[in-house]
Enzyme design. Structure first.
Site, PDB file in Angstrom:
ATOM      1  N   ARG A  52      20.141 -18.835  -2.460  1.00 54.69           N
ATOM      2  CA  ARG A  52      21.411 -18.731  -3.208  1.00 54.69           C
ATOM      3  C   ARG A  52      21.691 -17.312  -3.683  1.00 54.69           C
ATOM      4  O   ARG A  52      22.833 -16.921  -3.869  1.00 54.69           O
ATOM      5  CB  ARG A  52      21.383 -19.638  -4.438  1.00 54.69           C
ATOM      6  CG  ARG A  52      21.365 -21.125  -4.148  1.00 54.69           C
ATOM      7  CD  ARG A  52      21.647 -21.895  -5.429  1.00 54.69           C
ATOM      8  NE  ARG A  52      21.226 -23.279  -5.377  1.00 54.69           N
ATOM      9  CZ  ARG A  52      21.952 -24.280  -4.891  1.00 54.69           C
ATOM     10  NH1 ARG A  52      23.141 -24.049  -4.378  1.00 54.69           N
ATOM     11  NH2 ARG A  52      21.486 -25.518  -4.899  1.00 54.69           N
ATOM     12  N   ASP A  86      32.008 -29.451   4.403  1.00 54.14           N
ATOM     13  CA  ASP A  86      31.500 -29.800   5.735  1.00 54.14           C
ATOM     14  C   ASP A  86      32.162 -31.111   6.153  1.00 54.14           C
ATOM     15  O   ASP A  86      33.259 -31.118   6.719  1.00 54.14           O
ATOM     16  CB  ASP A  86      29.976 -29.885   5.657  1.00 54.14           C
ATOM     17  CG  ASP A  86      29.304 -30.128   6.986  1.00 54.14           C
ATOM     18  OD1 ASP A  86      29.983 -30.023   8.019  1.00 54.14           O
ATOM     19  OD2 ASP A  86      28.090 -30.426   6.997  1.00 54.14           O
ATOM     20  N   ASP A 130      31.770 -24.274  -2.841  1.00 49.63           N
ATOM     21  CA  ASP A 130      31.159 -23.267  -1.969  1.00 49.63           C
ATOM     22  C   ASP A 130      31.530 -23.503  -0.501  1.00 49.63           C
ATOM     23  O   ASP A 130      32.003 -22.611   0.187  1.00 49.63           O
ATOM     24  CB  ASP A 130      29.627 -23.237  -2.156  1.00 49.63           C
ATOM     25  CG  ASP A 130      28.955 -24.603  -1.985  1.00 49.63           C
ATOM     26  OD1 ASP A 130      29.653 -25.630  -1.837  1.00 49.63           O
ATOM     27  OD2 ASP A 130      27.706 -24.652  -2.001  1.00 49.63           O
ATOM     28  N   ASP A 177      22.794 -22.838  -0.462  1.00 47.84           N
ATOM     29  CA  ASP A 177      21.339 -22.964  -0.353  1.00 47.84           C
ATOM     30  C   ASP A 177      20.916 -23.774   0.863  1.00 47.84           C
ATOM     31  O   ASP A 177      21.690 -24.528   1.447  1.00 47.84           O
ATOM     32  CB  ASP A 177      20.787 -23.679  -1.596  1.00 47.84           C
ATOM     33  CG  ASP A 177      21.074 -25.182  -1.552  1.00 47.84           C
ATOM     34  OD1 ASP A 177      22.262 -25.552  -1.435  1.00 47.84           O
ATOM     35  OD2 ASP A 177      20.116 -25.979  -1.603  1.00 47.84           O
TER      36      ASP A 177
END
Ligand code: IMP
Ligand code: MG
Length: 172
Positions: free
Chosen positions: A162, A100, A97, A156
């Protein structure tokens, strides 16, 4: 309650996913591709992606718990679901998703590499590059952003949001 600032609307996401699916279909033409989603965040993106890719695919999932401290990855990663299918000698594309720090996905890529796939590449919905700690090659990214905590489209915050069709930035 945090405020939701729109980042990508549903229609925009559809176009971005369609474009990435076209690229993937062209790049893997003539190959059978195995897509491996990292749970839970990738399940919405992966389900849209496979319906836009025009070559045959197989699907599997792995799950990584990264013991998040608020909105930041702790770097202490454990796999809570491992592979079900054999990927040795196969063309594998990891679907995530958001990246980072890069710690979660590089741990997962190292795990998958240990099964000796023929190729191993990475496709992400969002490449959040500013806080990167571990160098990762992102082969396909739908959207790039520097900062902010994003939710929706599988992403989320404390297991919420979500189900949103768009992607939003959380303003705390
Ligand atoms: P990393 O290990 O720091 O790259 O973090 C990756 C994981 O943290 C992702 O798989 C997400 O589950 C979560 N994460 C990182 N940034 C965000 C965000 O902006 N929104 C939602 N989840 C995020
Ligand atoms: Mg995730």
């Amino acid at each position: 309650m945090p405020t939701l600032i729109p980042v990508l609307e549903k229609d925009h996401i559809e176009k971005l996913v369609g474009n990435i699916a076209l690229r993937i279909s062209a790049d893997y033409q003539g190959h059978e591709l195995i897509l491996i989603g990292i749970l839970k965040g990738s399940f919405v993106f992966l389900s849209d992606l496979i319906r836009r890719i025009s070559i045959p695919v197989q699907i599997d999932f792995i799950s990584a718990a990264s013991y998040q401290k608020g909105t930041c990855s702790s770097g202490n990663i454990q796999l809570t679901k491992t592979l079900d299918i054999d990927i040795e000698g196969k063309d594998v594309l990891v679907v995530e998703d958001i990246i980072d720090t890069g710690l979660t996905v590089s741990y997962c890529m190292d795990y998958l590499r240990s099964f000796h796939p023929n190729t191993l590449k990475l496709c992400v919905m969002v490449d959040k590059y500013e806080r990167r700690e571990k160098k990762v090659t992102v082969d396909y990214a739908c959207h790039k952003t520097g900062e902010g905590f994003l939710v929706g489209y599988g992403l989320d915050y404390n297991q919420r949001y979500r189900e949103l069709s768009g992607i939003y930035r959380l303003k705390f």
